[in-house]
Design a protein around this motif. Structure first.
Motif, short mmCIF file in Angstrom:
data_model
loop_
_atom_site.label_atom_id
_atom_site.label_comp_id
_atom_site.label_asym_id
_atom_site.label_seq_id
_atom_site.Cartn_x
_atom_site.Cartn_y
_atom_site.Cartn_z
N GLY A 95 0.80 -1.21 0.00
CA GLY A 95 0.00 0.00 0.00
C GLY A 95 0.83 1.26 0.00
N SER A 96 0.11 2.37 -0.09
CA SER A 96 0.74 3.68 0.00
C SER A 96 -0.25 4.67 0.61
CB SER A 96 1.19 4.17 -1.38
OG SER A 96 0.07 4.44 -2.20
N ILE A 97 0.30 5.67 1.24
CA ILE A 97 -0.49 6.81 1.72
C ILE A 97 0.21 8.06 1.22
CG2 ILE A 97 -1.45 8.06 3.69
CD1 ILE A 97 -1.10 5.47 5.33
N LYS A 98 -0.54 8.89 0.52
CA LYS A 98 -0.01 10.16 0.03
C LYS A 98 -0.60 11.27 0.89
CE LYS A 98 0.31 13.00 -4.15
NZ LYS A 98 -0.11 13.09 -5.57
N PHE A 99 0.27 12.11 1.40
CA PHE A 99 -0.11 13.24 2.24
C PHE A 99 -0.02 14.50 1.39
CE2 PHE A 99 1.76 9.89 4.73
CZ PHE A 99 0.92 9.77 5.83
N ILE A 100 -1.13 15.17 1.17
CA ILE A 100 -1.18 16.33 0.28
C ILE A 100 -1.33 17.61 1.08
CG2 ILE A 100 -2.44 17.41 -1.63
CD1 ILE A 100 -3.38 14.53 -2.36
N ASN A 101 -0.45 18.56 0.83
CA ASN A 101 -0.42 19.86 1.48
C ASN A 101 -0.13 19.74 2.98
OD1 ASN A 101 -0.41 22.64 1.63
ND2 ASN A 101 -2.64 22.83 1.73
N ILE A 102 1.09 19.35 3.28
CA ILE A 102 1.55 19.28 4.67
C ILE A 102 1.88 20.70 5.10
CG2 ILE A 102 3.25 18.30 6.25
CD1 ILE A 102 3.75 16.15 3.99
N VAL A 103 1.25 21.17 6.16
CA VAL A 103 1.42 22.55 6.61
C VAL A 103 1.75 22.60 8.10
CG1 VAL A 103 -0.09 23.54 4.83
CG2 VAL A 103 -1.06 22.86 7.03
N SER A 104 2.19 23.76 8.53
CA SER A 104 2.52 24.02 9.92
C SER A 104 1.42 24.89 10.54
CB SER A 104 3.86 24.75 9.99
OG SER A 104 4.13 25.21 11.29
N GLN A 105 0.96 24.50 11.71
CA GLN A 105 -0.04 25.27 12.45
C GLN A 105 0.70 26.31 13.30
OE1 GLN A 105 -3.56 24.78 12.50
NE2 GLN A 105 -3.52 26.72 13.59
N MET A 106 0.31 27.57 13.19
CA MET A 106 0.95 28.62 13.98
C MET A 106 0.71 28.38 15.46
SD MET A 106 0.17 31.99 11.66
CE MET A 106 1.04 33.08 12.75
N GLU A 107 1.68 28.80 16.29
CA GLU A 107 1.56 28.71 17.74
C GLU A 107 1.59 30.11 18.32
OE1 GLU A 107 4.68 26.23 19.21
OE2 GLU A 107 3.89 24.45 18.24
N ASP A 108 0.54 30.49 19.01
CA ASP A 108 0.45 31.84 19.60
C ASP A 108 0.75 32.92 18.55
OD1 ASP A 108 -0.14 30.75 22.11
OD2 ASP A 108 2.00 30.49 22.54
N ASN A 109 0.18 32.75 17.36
CA ASN A 109 0.36 33.67 16.23
C ASN A 109 1.81 33.78 15.76
OD1 ASN A 109 -2.37 34.32 15.93
ND2 ASN A 109 -2.24 35.84 17.58
N LYS A 110 2.61 32.77 16.04
CA LYS A 110 4.01 32.76 15.60
C LYS A 110 4.21 31.66 14.56
CE LYS A 110 5.79 34.54 19.92
NZ LYS A 110 6.47 34.21 21.15
N ASP A 111 4.99 31.97 13.54
CA ASP A 111 5.31 31.01 12.49
C ASP A 111 6.36 30.03 13.03
OD1 ASP A 111 6.14 29.61 10.26
OD2 ASP A 111 6.46 31.38 9.01
N VAL A 112 5.98 28.76 13.11
CA VAL A 112 6.90 27.72 13.60
C VAL A 112 7.17 26.70 12.49
CG1 VAL A 112 6.34 27.99 16.05
CG2 VAL A 112 4.97 26.45 14.63
N SER A 113 7.04 27.15 11.25
CA SER A 113 7.16 26.22 10.12
C SER A 113 8.57 25.62 10.02
CB SER A 113 6.76 26.89 8.81
OG SER A 113 7.57 28.00 8.54
N MET A 114 9.61 26.36 10.38
CA MET A 114 10.96 25.82 10.31
C MET A 114 11.10 24.66 11.30
SD MET A 114 14.63 27.77 10.08
CE MET A 114 14.50 28.67 11.58
N LYS A 115 10.60 24.84 12.52
CA LYS A 115 10.65 23.79 13.53
C LYS A 115 9.80 22.59 13.09
CE LYS A 115 8.30 24.47 17.24
NZ LYS A 115 7.76 24.89 18.52
#
Length: 184
Positions: free
Chosen positions: A40-60
């Motif tokens: 089997g396979s699972i494809k994950f489409i549009n992996i995004v980062s949820q902001m924490e306390d209105n801060k961008d934590v996408s690098m982490k």
């Protein structure tokens, strides 16, 4: 005493440093190669980062994608019973996507059941947490329940789910991926 304090500190740091990864859609594809086992396979489409306390934590969060999902055991924890064959991360249509291919020993790993060999296969959707049914190669909605049915002779099971994203509080990680790929 020191050991317990160290363990509590590590747990606290893990909780404090954990971001929140989300995915917009998942595409599941399973193929039976045995009575109850297959590939089997699972494809994950549009992996995004949820902001924490209105801060961008996408690098982490992107670092977590690499260490926990691509190199670590997080997928094995989420889908116990699979044996991973390959994992890949890629950009598609401007979105960060991922795909894992695997073998499995039991359809029950994916909540697909049947009473006996004469019964149809069924996937009970209430067991998928926050995922919402989108489409499949089975029959959905035949009865007033969140169940997908497949014929008893079916060998391939495909379905797609979506997860509601609050785009105002999520950040794309495509730029993180592009930078990582360039440096790799």
């Amino acid at each position: 005493m020191k050991k317990n304090s160290l363990i509590l500190l590590v747990i606290g740091l893990c909780i404090a440093l954990a971001g929140c990864l989300q995915v917009e859609k998942k595409q599941y594809k399973l193929k039976l190669t045995g009575v109850n086992s297959g590939t089997g396979s699972i494809k994950f489409i549009n992996i995004v980062s949820q902001m924490e306390d209105n801060k961008d934590v996408s690098m982490k969060d992107f670092a977590s994608v690499i260490t926990d999902y691509m190199e670590g055991d997080e997928l094995l924890n989420k889908y116990p019973g699979i044996k991973i064959k390959d994992r890949k991360l890629f950009e598609e249509n401007g979105l960060l996507c991922g795909e894992v291919t695997f073998t499995f020993d039991s359809l029950e790993t994916f909540k697909i059941y049947r009473y006996d060999e004469t019964s149809p296969f069924m996937l009970i959707f209430d067991s998928f947490g926050g995922e919402t049914y989108e489409k499949s190669n089975g029959d959905y909605g035949k009865i007033n329940a969140n169940i997908v049915f497949w014929k008893k002779t079916e060998k391939e099971f495909n379905w797609e789910t979506s997860i509601r994203l609050d785009t105002a509080t999520t950040r794309s990680m495509v730029s993180n991926y592009r930078k990582w790929k360039k440096e790799k």
